[in-house]
Design a protein around this motif. Sequence first.
Motif, PDB file in Angstrom:
ATOM      1  N   ARG A   1      37.510  38.888  14.039  1.00 22.67           N
ATOM      2  CA  ARG A   1      38.130  38.010  13.033  1.00 22.67           C
ATOM      3  C   ARG A   1      37.589  36.589  13.157  1.00 22.67           C
ATOM      4  N   ARG A   2      37.463  36.086  14.392  1.00 27.77           N
ATOM      5  CA  ARG A   2      36.962  34.722  14.595  1.00 27.77           C
ATOM      6  C   ARG A   2      35.510  34.594  14.177  1.00 27.77           C
ATOM      7  N   CYS A   3      34.705  35.612  14.465  1.00 30.91           N
ATOM      8  CA  CYS A   3      33.290  35.569  14.086  1.00 30.91           C
ATOM      9  C   CYS A   3      33.144  35.439  12.578  1.00 30.91           C
ATOM     10  N   VAL A   4      33.931  36.205  11.847  1.00 32.69           N
ATOM     11  CA  VAL A   4      33.891  36.134  10.391  1.00 32.69           C
ATOM     12  C   VAL A   4      34.310  34.740   9.927  1.00 32.69           C
ATOM     13  N   ALA A   5      35.413  34.237  10.476  1.00 25.40           N
ATOM     14  CA  ALA A   5      35.922  32.928  10.065  1.00 25.40           C
ATOM     15  C   ALA A   5      34.926  31.817  10.357  1.00 25.40           C
ATOM     16  N   ILE A   6      34.303  31.864  11.523  1.00 24.22           N
ATOM     17  CA  ILE A   6      33.346  30.824  11.901  1.00 24.22           C
ATOM     18  C   ILE A   6      32.079  30.919  11.064  1.00 24.22           C
ATOM     19  N   CYS A   7      31.566  32.108  10.883  1.00 23.97           N
ATOM     20  CA  CYS A   7      30.319  32.256  10.125  1.00 23.97           C
ATOM     21  C   CYS A   7      30.497  31.907   8.656  1.00 23.97           C
ATOM     22  N   LEU A   8      31.701  32.086   8.124  1.00 21.99           N
ATOM     23  CA  LEU A   8      31.969  31.748   6.722  1.00 21.99           C
ATOM     24  C   LEU A   8      32.459  30.313   6.553  1.00 21.99           C
ATOM     25  N   GLY A   9      32.607  29.590   7.660  1.00 25.97           N
ATOM     26  CA  GLY A   9      32.975  28.182   7.576  1.00 25.97           C
ATOM     27  C   GLY A   9      34.452  27.912   7.497  1.00 25.97           C
ATOM     28  N   TYR A  10      35.294  28.926   7.762  1.00 25.12           N
ATOM     29  CA  TYR A  10      36.738  28.724   7.729  1.00 25.12           C
ATOM     30  C   TYR A  10      37.274  28.166   9.051  1.00 25.12           C
ATOM     31  N   GLU A  11      36.461  28.231  10.070  1.00 25.26           N
ATOM     32  CA  GLU A  11      36.840  27.742  11.400  1.00 25.26           C
ATOM     33  C   GLU A  11      35.628  27.031  11.985  1.00 25.26           C
ATOM     34  N   PRO A  12      35.816  25.937  12.718  1.00 25.79           N
ATOM     35  CA  PRO A  12      34.659  25.210  13.254  1.00 25.79           C
ATOM     36  C   PRO A  12      33.875  26.016  14.267  1.00 25.79           C
ATOM     37  N   VAL A  13      32.594  25.756  14.342  1.00 26.22           N
ATOM     38  CA  VAL A  13      31.724  26.415  15.315  1.00 26.22           C
ATOM     39  C   VAL A  13      32.040  25.844  16.694  1.00 26.22           C
ATOM     40  N   PRO A  14      32.170  26.715  17.721  1.00 28.87           N
ATOM     41  CA  PRO A  14      32.414  26.198  19.088  1.00 28.87           C
ATOM     42  C   PRO A  14      31.268  25.275  19.516  1.00 28.87           C
ATOM     43  N   GLN A  15      31.593  24.361  20.371  1.00 26.92           N
ATOM     44  CA  GLN A  15      30.571  23.437  20.860  1.00 26.92           C
ATOM     45  C   GLN A  15      29.615  24.176  21.787  1.00 26.92           C
ATOM     46  N   ALA A  16      28.337  23.966  21.585  1.00 29.56           N
ATOM     47  CA  ALA A  16      27.327  24.601  22.427  1.00 29.56           C
ATOM     48  C   ALA A  16      27.375  23.993  23.822  1.00 29.56           C
ATOM     49  N   LEU A  17      27.041  24.789  24.827  1.00 32.41           N
ATOM     50  CA  LEU A  17      27.042  24.333  26.214  1.00 32.41           C
ATOM     51  C   LEU A  17      26.079  23.167  26.370  1.00 32.41           C
ATOM     52  N   GLY A  18      26.578  22.059  26.926  1.00 24.87           N
ATOM     53  CA  GLY A  18      25.737  20.898  27.145  1.00 24.87           C
ATOM     54  C   GLY A  18      25.590  19.989  25.942  1.00 24.87           C
ATOM     55  N   ALA A  19      26.225  20.380  24.826  1.00 26.51           N
ATOM     56  CA  ALA A  19      26.118  19.561  23.609  1.00 26.51           C
ATOM     57  C   ALA A  19      26.992  18.318  23.708  1.00 26.51           C
TER      58      ALA A  19
END
Length: 234
Positions: free
Chosen positions: A216-234
């Motif tokens: 469910r989270r993957c769909v939401a994030i990829c479609l822009g309904y939920e923010p993308v997690p911060q990348a390691l070291g970003a």
Amino acid sequence: MRESLTLGVLGGMGPAATLDFLAKLQAYTPAERDQDHIRVLVDINPKVPDRNVPGSGAGAVLAEMAGALQGAGADVLAIACNTAHAHAALIQRASGLPLIDMIETGARAARETGAMRAGVLGTKGGIRLYREYLAAQAMSPVVLSPERQEAFMEVLYRIKAGDLGDDVRTAMKAFADELVSQGAEVVVAGCTEVPLVLRQDDLRVDFVDPGDLLARRCVAICLGYEPVPQALGA
């Protein structure tokens, strides 16, 4: 409609659990036509060394898989295996991509049930990860005794071998019932094979399936309904 992100999936651990995850991705995507679905790049690699064997070299293989997914065009990663999250940092460093963390997702969902004690059905490595993440949610884990944990692993490998029969389902329900009898107020499927034979209807407490929630989270994030997690070291 803005273009969706491309999801990279590290899978094959085991193959049946990965296919179950991919089916959930498809089912949870709000789509009226093929083009509405998210693009998914998946490496179903059952040759990854056993994540339950210390020093097996699984981390290096997973890092190579992650780098290849990034090279193929993935924007964000997911791992369809709880225990493999022990190598999450290495995977992110190798790919430079953010990871949608299944362990974090599961632990947070367990806390949202209102429970304070979470029973975890998983490998020893998976339990270690959940112990850390549950502690961050001010929760205590409930686990099987060493002898029953060994019995759980025997059932787990039967599932990986394709046995989804009544004996396996009965055994998995018994493991979950033991955790509840020890005070668990919610049961977490800490291994992606567990939901292949155990459902909410089998339990008298809440059942958290992190793989389902990850889809469910993957769909939401990829479609822009939920923010993308911060990348390691970003």
